[in-house]
Design an enzyme around this catalytic site. Structure first.
Site, PDB file in Angstrom:
ATOM      1  N   ASP A 116     -17.999 -10.223  -9.586  1.00  0.00           N
ATOM      2  CA  ASP A 116     -18.009  -9.526  -8.306  1.00  0.00           C
ATOM      3  C   ASP A 116     -17.362  -8.144  -8.420  1.00  0.00           C
ATOM      4  O   ASP A 116     -17.835  -7.192  -7.814  1.00  0.00           O
ATOM      5  CB  ASP A 116     -17.303 -10.362  -7.239  1.00  0.00           C
ATOM      6  N   GLU A 118       0.863  -1.187   0.000  1.00  0.00           N
ATOM      7  CA  GLU A 118       0.000   0.000   0.000  1.00  0.00           C
ATOM      8  C   GLU A 118       0.895   1.231   0.000  1.00  0.00           C
ATOM      9  O   GLU A 118       2.006   1.185   0.524  1.00  0.00           O
ATOM     10  CB  GLU A 118      -0.874   0.026   1.268  1.00  0.00           C
TER      11      GLU A 118
END
Length: 149
Positions: free
Chosen positions: A92, A67
């Site tokens: 999804d 991240e």
């Protein structure tokens, strides 16, 4: 899997999804390529790196990921959604974008490049170069042709 084989495998399903969701197929294929390393790195068939937040009731896989926080790349451990196959991941992913109001402005765009910029601007990823990376893949592999109806 080669990039060509990956594009070939995902193009049809991405175009089918585009017909009902309006998510450009070029964006879907390019984002899946970026997030999964062309299908090489997708534990639990999770092509898009969608995390399993508390609302997710399906199976999960716990993985280390990178991240960008305060401009620094860090490694964290997180739960990600898991699927029985790539098609379930693609479906999804489409539903995830459709159900989240912050991504609704992206649906004004019919090209993968503009869609990528809009979802990135809405905070989809922590990588400040996220949209540029997707656009680069779209251009390098001629994926914009997938968006023609």
């Amino acid at each position: 899997m080669t990039p060509q084989a990956f594009v070939s495998a995902l193009s049809g399903p991405a175009q089918t999804s585009m017909a009902t969701t309006k998510i450009p197929a070029s964006f879907t294929v390019a984002e899946a390529a970026l997030e999964s390393g062309w299908g090489v790195d997708c534990p639990g068939f999770n092509l898009f790196g969608i995390k399993a937040d508390p609302s997710w009731t399906g199976p999960v896989t716990t993985q280390q990921t990178h991240e960008v926080v305060d401009g620094q790349t860090i490694t964290i451990t997180a739960n990600f959604r898991a699927y029985p196959d790539w098609l379930a991941s693609l479906n999804d992913h489409a539903q995830f974008l459709l159900d989240n109001p912050r991504y609704q402005p992206a649906f004004a765009y019919t090209t993968g490049a503009l869609f990528a910029q809009a979802v990135a601007a809405a905070g989809y990823a922590t990588d400040p170069l996220y949209a540029q990376k997707i656009i680069s893949i779209i251009r390098a592999h001629g994926l914009s042709t997938l968006d023609a109806s």
